[in-house]
Design a protein around this motif. Structure first.
Motif, PDB file in Angstrom:
ATOM      1  N   VAL A  55      61.558   9.943   3.028  1.00 20.73           N
ATOM      2  CA  VAL A  55      61.486   8.682   2.298  1.00 20.73           C
ATOM      3  C   VAL A  55      62.815   7.964   2.460  1.00 20.73           C
ATOM      4  O   VAL A  55      63.800   8.312   1.812  1.00 20.73           O
ATOM      5  CB  VAL A  55      61.184   8.917   0.801  1.00 20.73           C
ATOM      6  CG1 VAL A  55      61.030   7.586   0.091  1.00 20.73           C
ATOM      7  CG2 VAL A  55      59.956   9.795   0.625  1.00 20.73           C
ATOM      8  N   GLY A  56      62.858   6.952   3.330  1.00 24.68           N
ATOM      9  CA  GLY A  56      64.094   6.193   3.531  1.00 24.68           C
ATOM     10  C   GLY A  56      65.225   7.110   3.941  1.00 24.68           C
ATOM     11  O   GLY A  56      65.124   7.880   4.898  1.00 24.68           O
ATOM     12  N   THR A  57      66.299   7.055   3.188  1.00 26.80           N
ATOM     13  CA  THR A  57      67.457   7.899   3.492  1.00 26.80           C
ATOM     14  C   THR A  57      67.300   9.311   2.932  1.00 26.80           C
ATOM     15  O   THR A  57      68.105  10.187   3.226  1.00 26.80           O
ATOM     16  CB  THR A  57      68.730   7.274   2.891  1.00 26.80           C
ATOM     17  OG1 THR A  57      68.568   7.128   1.481  1.00 26.80           O
ATOM     18  CG2 THR A  57      68.996   5.912   3.517  1.00 26.80           C
ATOM     19  N   LEU A  78      48.568  14.418  -4.507  1.00 25.94           N
ATOM     20  CA  LEU A  78      49.876  15.067  -4.522  1.00 25.94           C
ATOM     21  C   LEU A  78      50.094  15.709  -5.886  1.00 25.94           C
ATOM     22  O   LEU A  78      49.785  15.107  -6.921  1.00 25.94           O
ATOM     23  CB  LEU A  78      50.989  14.049  -4.259  1.00 25.94           C
ATOM     24  CG  LEU A  78      50.913  13.235  -2.961  1.00 25.94           C
ATOM     25  CD1 LEU A  78      52.029  12.206  -2.938  1.00 25.94           C
ATOM     26  CD2 LEU A  78      50.983  14.144  -1.742  1.00 25.94           C
ATOM     27  N   PHE A  79      50.609  16.936  -5.891  1.00 28.76           N
ATOM     28  CA  PHE A  79      50.877  17.660  -7.133  1.00 28.76           C
ATOM     29  C   PHE A  79      52.369  17.964  -7.248  1.00 28.76           C
ATOM     30  O   PHE A  79      52.960  18.542  -6.337  1.00 28.76           O
ATOM     31  CB  PHE A  79      50.117  18.991  -7.168  1.00 28.76           C
ATOM     32  CG  PHE A  79      48.673  18.877  -7.508  1.00 28.76           C
ATOM     33  CD1 PHE A  79      48.205  19.217  -8.770  1.00 28.76           C
ATOM     34  CD2 PHE A  79      47.755  18.447  -6.559  1.00 28.76           C
ATOM     35  CE1 PHE A  79      46.859  19.126  -9.088  1.00 28.76           C
ATOM     36  CE2 PHE A  79      46.406  18.354  -6.864  1.00 28.76           C
ATOM     37  CZ  PHE A  79      45.955  18.685  -8.135  1.00 28.76           C
ATOM     38  N   TYR A  99      57.088   9.771  -3.004  1.00 26.97           N
ATOM     39  CA  TYR A  99      56.104  10.238  -2.029  1.00 26.97           C
ATOM     40  C   TYR A  99      54.839   9.410  -2.081  1.00 26.97           C
ATOM     41  O   TYR A  99      54.182   9.189  -1.066  1.00 26.97           O
ATOM     42  CB  TYR A  99      55.779  11.712  -2.293  1.00 26.97           C
ATOM     43  CG  TYR A  99      56.731  12.667  -1.620  1.00 26.97           C
ATOM     44  CD1 TYR A  99      58.099  12.395  -1.590  1.00 26.97           C
ATOM     45  CD2 TYR A  99      56.274  13.815  -1.012  1.00 26.97           C
ATOM     46  CE1 TYR A  99      58.975  13.261  -0.987  1.00 26.97           C
ATOM     47  CE2 TYR A  99      57.150  14.699  -0.402  1.00 26.97           C
ATOM     48  CZ  TYR A  99      58.512  14.408  -0.396  1.00 26.97           C
ATOM     49  OH  TYR A  99      59.370  15.265   0.216  1.00 26.97           O
ATOM     50  N   PHE A 100      54.499   8.966  -3.269  1.00 25.80           N
ATOM     51  CA  PHE A 100      53.278   8.191  -3.439  1.00 25.80           C
ATOM     52  C   PHE A 100      53.305   6.934  -2.569  1.00 25.80           C
ATOM     53  O   PHE A 100      52.290   6.524  -2.017  1.00 25.80           O
ATOM     54  CB  PHE A 100      53.123   7.807  -4.913  1.00 25.80           C
ATOM     55  CG  PHE A 100      51.799   7.194  -5.264  1.00 25.80           C
ATOM     56  CD1 PHE A 100      50.757   7.981  -5.729  1.00 25.80           C
ATOM     57  CD2 PHE A 100      51.583   5.833  -5.141  1.00 25.80           C
ATOM     58  CE1 PHE A 100      49.533   7.421  -6.060  1.00 25.80           C
ATOM     59  CE2 PHE A 100      50.372   5.258  -5.460  1.00 25.80           C
ATOM     60  CZ  PHE A 100      49.343   6.061  -5.921  1.00 25.80           C
ATOM     61  N   GLY A 108      48.428  10.888  -7.772  1.00 26.05           N
ATOM     62  CA  GLY A 108      49.573  11.759  -7.994  1.00 26.05           C
ATOM     63  C   GLY A 108      49.399  12.482  -9.307  1.00 26.05           C
ATOM     64  O   GLY A 108      49.050  11.871 -10.316  1.00 26.05           O
ATOM     65  N   ILE A 109      49.623  13.792  -9.306  1.00 23.98           N
ATOM     66  CA  ILE A 109      49.379  14.596 -10.513  1.00 23.98           C
ATOM     67  C   ILE A 109      50.651  15.348 -10.885  1.00 23.98           C
ATOM     68  O   ILE A 109      51.212  16.076 -10.076  1.00 23.98           O
ATOM     69  CB  ILE A 109      48.222  15.589 -10.288  1.00 23.98           C
ATOM     70  CG1 ILE A 109      46.936  14.811  -9.958  1.00 23.98           C
ATOM     71  CG2 ILE A 109      48.020  16.465 -11.524  1.00 23.98           C
ATOM     72  CD1 ILE A 109      45.798  15.674  -9.506  1.00 23.98           C
TER      73      ILE A 109
END
Length: 357
Positions: A55-57, A78-79, A99-100, A108-109
């Motif tokens: 994710v990006g940096t 995603l958990f 992450y979402f 997302g959970i």
């Protein structure tokens, strides 16, 4: 699913004090939940542990589990797992949030193995909402919990249907929260809205202050009266079933000893319990018994297409037959007739499905 959820809840209550790490929480509580939902926890192509997405940096960060379905690009859920003693209200779920936005997953959970909070992107596309649209706890499994969880099983998973249901749940839960707050402490706006229906004078501040405690009492009494009405109706039907006058015709499905069908007192007790459970949703008289040679059937509105459950009491081991959405029966062994109360969530879910038709 219902039986497995209750079994997991019982297991959690026994072992929760011995779970010392997040890994132990995942193994003992979260992976069994994924299995209940139909996912193969031993297939790393379906249940991906330590899922990585740059994710990006931020490089090499991992979310605890990603659920991947065949022929679907990218993960669908995603958990993020925390230790079972962690208060989720105090958790900053930054990894799950990041992450979402960079994966195709729309669900997302966040969970500590006991409480599960479901998030999606209803407010802004590809940006996870700060508040969950659905939440449940293993310590409080309700009929609507099971109905909602059915949508997240491997067999039923449909992103569009889930998104639509998430939107409804978000607003429904918001309305329920608002009404509960109003019931506890009526606002000025609610007091004026209701008060103007019964008071024709000018609604001054003094009148509003006078009406606020009255409205609070009215809400409380209304709920009490509704509960009392349901209980009275259920108990009255039980009383009528157990105190039959002499020379009265036998109840439907009950025949003499030289007939083909014999309804036992245990079956009648079971029917009364189901009526009492059903009274939370419908009038008890809508619940009808149809005894057969092989089992005692209990129907909604005396309709063969609306079976609520079945009592298999004509053998040494008693079974309660519960039905899923497709009316497939699962037989659950019970020791005592009152064990039926332990499965009220399944019974109420079945009735809710018929009421929604």
């Amino acid at each position: 699913m219902e039986r497995e959820l209750y079994q997991l809840a019982e297991t959690a209550a026994k072992i929760i004090d011995s779970l010392q790490t997040e890994a132990a929480t995942s193994t003992a509580l979260v992976l069994p939940m994924l299995r209940i939902l139909g996912y193969d926890v031993f297939n790393p192509l379906e249940v991906i542990p330590e899922f990585t997405a740059d994710v990006g940096t931020k490089k090499g960060e991992k979310v605890d589990y990603a659920i991947q379905l065949q022929n679907v690009p990218g993960p669908v859920m995603l958990f993020e797992v925390k230790h079972c003693k962690v208060n989720l209200d105090e958790v900053h779920f930054s990894q799950l949030y990041r992450y979402f936005s960079v994966t195709p997953a729309r669900i997302g959970i966040l969970t500590n193995g006991i409480i599960y909070r479901f998030f999606t992107d209803l407010d802004d596309k590809n940006k996870m909402d700060p508040k969950p649209y659905f939440e449940f706890s293993l310590t409080d499994i309700r009929p609507d919990t099971i109905t909602q969880l059915q949508k997240y099983t491997k067999e039923n998973f449909d992103p569009e249907a889930i998104t639509s249901a998430a939107s409804e749940l978000k607003y429904l839960n918001g309305m329920k929260k608002y009404l509960l707050e109003e019931f506890a402490n009526p606002s000025v706006e609610m007091t004026k809205l209701v008060g103007k229906e019964v008071y024709k004078g000018s609604f001054t501040q003094k009148v509003t202050e006078q009406f606020q405690p009255l409205l609070k009492r009215a809400f409380a009494q209304l709920i009490q009266e509704r509960v009392h009405q349901r209980l009275t109706s259920a108990l009255q039907n039980e009383s009528e079933a157990t105190h039959e006058p002499e020379e009265q015709e036998l109840p439907e499905g009950v025949v003499s000893m030289d007939g083909d069908i014999i309804t036992t007192e245990e079956e009648l007790e079971g029917v009364r319990i189901v009526k009492a459970i059903a009274s939370q949703l419908v009038e008890p008289e809508r619940v009808v018994m149809r005894d057969t040679k092989s089992y005692c059937g209990i129907l909604l509105d005396d309709n063969n297409r609306k079976p609520i459950c079945r009592l298999h009491f004509n053998r040494t081991q008693r079974y309660l037959g519960v039905l899923d959405l497709e009316k497939n029966e699962t037989r659950i062994p019970i020791e005592k007739i009152t064990d039926i109360y332990r499965h009220q969530a399944s019974i109420l879910t079945t009735i809710q499905n018929y009421l929604a038709e």
